[in-house]
Motif scaffolding. Sequence first.
Motif, PDB file in Angstrom:
ATOM      1  N   ARG A 162      61.244  59.094  -9.620  1.00 35.51           N
ATOM      2  CA  ARG A 162      62.174  58.769  -8.538  1.00 35.51           C
ATOM      3  C   ARG A 162      61.748  59.344  -7.192  1.00 35.51           C
ATOM      4  N   THR A 163      61.205  60.546  -7.200  1.00 37.98           N
ATOM      5  CA  THR A 163      60.898  61.231  -5.952  1.00 37.98           C
ATOM      6  C   THR A 163      59.466  60.945  -5.509  1.00 37.98           C
ATOM      7  N   ALA A 164      59.206  61.222  -4.221  1.00 39.64           N
ATOM      8  CA  ALA A 164      57.940  60.812  -3.618  1.00 39.64           C
ATOM      9  C   ALA A 164      57.137  62.002  -3.107  1.00 39.64           C
ATOM     10  N   GLN A 165      55.816  61.816  -3.070  1.00 43.61           N
ATOM     11  CA  GLN A 165      54.899  62.764  -2.447  1.00 43.61           C
ATOM     12  C   GLN A 165      54.085  62.033  -1.377  1.00 43.61           C
ATOM     13  N   SER A 166      53.813  62.713  -0.281  1.00 45.61           N
ATOM     14  CA  SER A 166      52.969  62.137   0.779  1.00 45.61           C
ATOM     15  C   SER A 166      51.528  62.586   0.551  1.00 45.61           C
ATOM     16  N   LEU A 167      50.908  62.039  -0.476  1.00 46.54           N
ATOM     17  CA  LEU A 167      49.573  62.465  -0.886  1.00 46.54           C
ATOM     18  C   LEU A 167      48.576  62.263   0.249  1.00 46.54           C
ATOM     19  N   VAL A 168      47.781  63.306   0.509  1.00 45.30           N
ATOM     20  CA  VAL A 168      46.847  63.281   1.630  1.00 45.30           C
ATOM     21  C   VAL A 168      45.431  63.410   1.098  1.00 45.30           C
ATOM     22  N   ALA A 169      44.507  62.686   1.705  1.00 38.27           N
ATOM     23  CA  ALA A 169      43.109  62.738   1.295  1.00 38.27           C
ATOM     24  C   ALA A 169      42.517  64.100   1.641  1.00 38.27           C
ATOM     25  N   LEU A 170      41.767  64.669   0.719  1.00 36.30           N
ATOM     26  CA  LEU A 170      41.142  65.965   0.962  1.00 36.30           C
ATOM     27  C   LEU A 170      40.222  65.913   2.169  1.00 36.30           C
ATOM     28  N   SER A 171      39.540  64.805   2.377  1.00 35.91           N
ATOM     29  CA  SER A 171      38.658  64.691   3.540  1.00 35.91           C
ATOM     30  C   SER A 171      39.436  64.807   4.842  1.00 35.91           C
ATOM     31  N   ASP A 172      40.675  64.310   4.870  1.00 32.99           N
ATOM     32  CA  ASP A 172      41.507  64.445   6.068  1.00 32.99           C
ATOM     33  C   ASP A 172      41.950  65.898   6.267  1.00 32.99           C
ATOM     34  N   VAL A 173      42.251  66.584   5.170  1.00 34.55           N
ATOM     35  CA  VAL A 173      42.608  68.001   5.268  1.00 34.55           C
ATOM     36  C   VAL A 173      41.433  68.790   5.834  1.00 34.55           C
ATOM     37  N   ALA A 174      40.234  68.502   5.342  1.00 29.74           N
ATOM     38  CA  ALA A 174      39.047  69.215   5.804  1.00 29.74           C
ATOM     39  C   ALA A 174      38.758  68.929   7.268  1.00 29.74           C
ATOM     40  N   GLU A 175      38.941  67.704   7.683  1.00 24.85           N
ATOM     41  CA  GLU A 175      38.705  67.358   9.088  1.00 24.85           C
ATOM     42  C   GLU A 175      39.742  68.029   9.992  1.00 24.85           C
ATOM     43  N   ALA A 176      40.994  68.083   9.530  1.00 26.89           N
ATOM     44  CA  ALA A 176      42.021  68.787  10.301  1.00 26.89           C
ATOM     45  C   ALA A 176      41.686  70.267  10.402  1.00 26.89           C
ATOM     46  N   ALA A 177      41.177  70.850   9.322  1.00 26.70           N
ATOM     47  CA  ALA A 177      40.768  72.250   9.351  1.00 26.70           C
ATOM     48  C   ALA A 177      39.657  72.470  10.368  1.00 26.70           C
ATOM     49  N   ALA A 178      38.706  71.552  10.426  1.00 28.65           N
ATOM     50  CA  ALA A 178      37.607  71.668  11.395  1.00 28.65           C
ATOM     51  C   ALA A 178      38.126  71.623  12.825  1.00 28.65           C
ATOM     52  N   VAL A 179      39.132  70.780  13.065  1.00 23.27           N
ATOM     53  CA  VAL A 179      39.740  70.717  14.399  1.00 23.27           C
ATOM     54  C   VAL A 179      40.372  72.060  14.749  1.00 23.27           C
ATOM     55  N   LEU A 180      41.142  72.621  13.824  1.00 27.94           N
ATOM     56  CA  LEU A 180      41.811  73.890  14.103  1.00 27.94           C
ATOM     57  C   LEU A 180      40.817  75.026  14.293  1.00 27.94           C
ATOM     58  N   LEU A 181      39.682  74.954  13.631  1.00 26.35           N
ATOM     59  CA  LEU A 181      38.679  76.003  13.746  1.00 26.35           C
ATOM     60  C   LEU A 181      37.882  75.932  15.039  1.00 26.35           C
ATOM     61  N   THR A 182      37.853  74.779  15.685  1.00 23.95           N
ATOM     62  CA  THR A 182      36.900  74.590  16.783  1.00 23.95           C
ATOM     63  C   THR A 182      37.515  74.195  18.116  1.00 23.95           C
TER      64      THR A 182
END
Length: 277
Positions: A162-182
């Motif tokens: 019944r309930t939902a998850q907003s599943l996110v691609a690991l590659s998008d998480v890694a790219e977001a991490a790179a943005v925050l780091l740089t």
Amino acid sequence: MIVVTAAGGQTGTAVVAALRARGLPVRAVVGHRGPRPELAALGAEVVTAELTQPVAWSGVLAGADALYLIWPNFDPDEAEGAAALFAEARRAGVGRVVYHSVLRPQARGMPHHAAKDRAEQALDTAGLAWRVLQPCAYAQNLDEEVRRAADTGVLRSFWGVRTAQSLVALSDVAEAAAVLLTEAGLDGGTFEVAGPEPLTAPRVADLLGEALGREVVADDVVPAGEVPVSYRARCRRLMLDHYRAHGFAGSPRVATALLGRPPRTYAEHLADLLGPA
């Protein structure tokens, strides 16, 4: 130089890859000695250090411009250990710390979320320039069940139907991490990274069926027995119980802003996972 901890895991390796794709020097920290061909192939400097032994970290952090702190999942030492490493980063003069947290760490009914919440609090008072990344559950988390369902036609769901998850691609998480780091102008920010669509298990089954060209149905696998006592098993059970009761969905707007594009859809992830039809 950017230091990435838990670099031998799927998240750490993905973050190292995203940083190396930008041509940045990376010191990849792993917990045990041994060959790390996946990291060596990326051109990272691989070093060994235990997260819970901060005394050795003065050398690991020497010359570091930024630290990306990933703590192994479901580890009972995270809150205290992260605080100790934030102190080491301050002593080493690290210019920026980005902490890999989780979407809604304040949901303290899940012990590993509570640990990350306490670590975020420690980071806020550590005297560092900091940013926090709060990803939703990864699309990759369902890969094993998806492959099984491709053979059986039944997608087992351990978090209900019944309930939902907003599943996110690991590659998008890694790219977001790179943005925050740089990138500049983000200090003191907490950034949620969620996929573009809240997905129930039946919706995942439908998308898988469309990709395969045949019907796939979702089956609700209800957990049996009491909540386990061991920390790791207890965390996983309480997490799935929370997902079953409340879901784990978030907004994709912050991820879109960080990435400069919408996050990848689950249908795109399935296309990569399954290959040509």
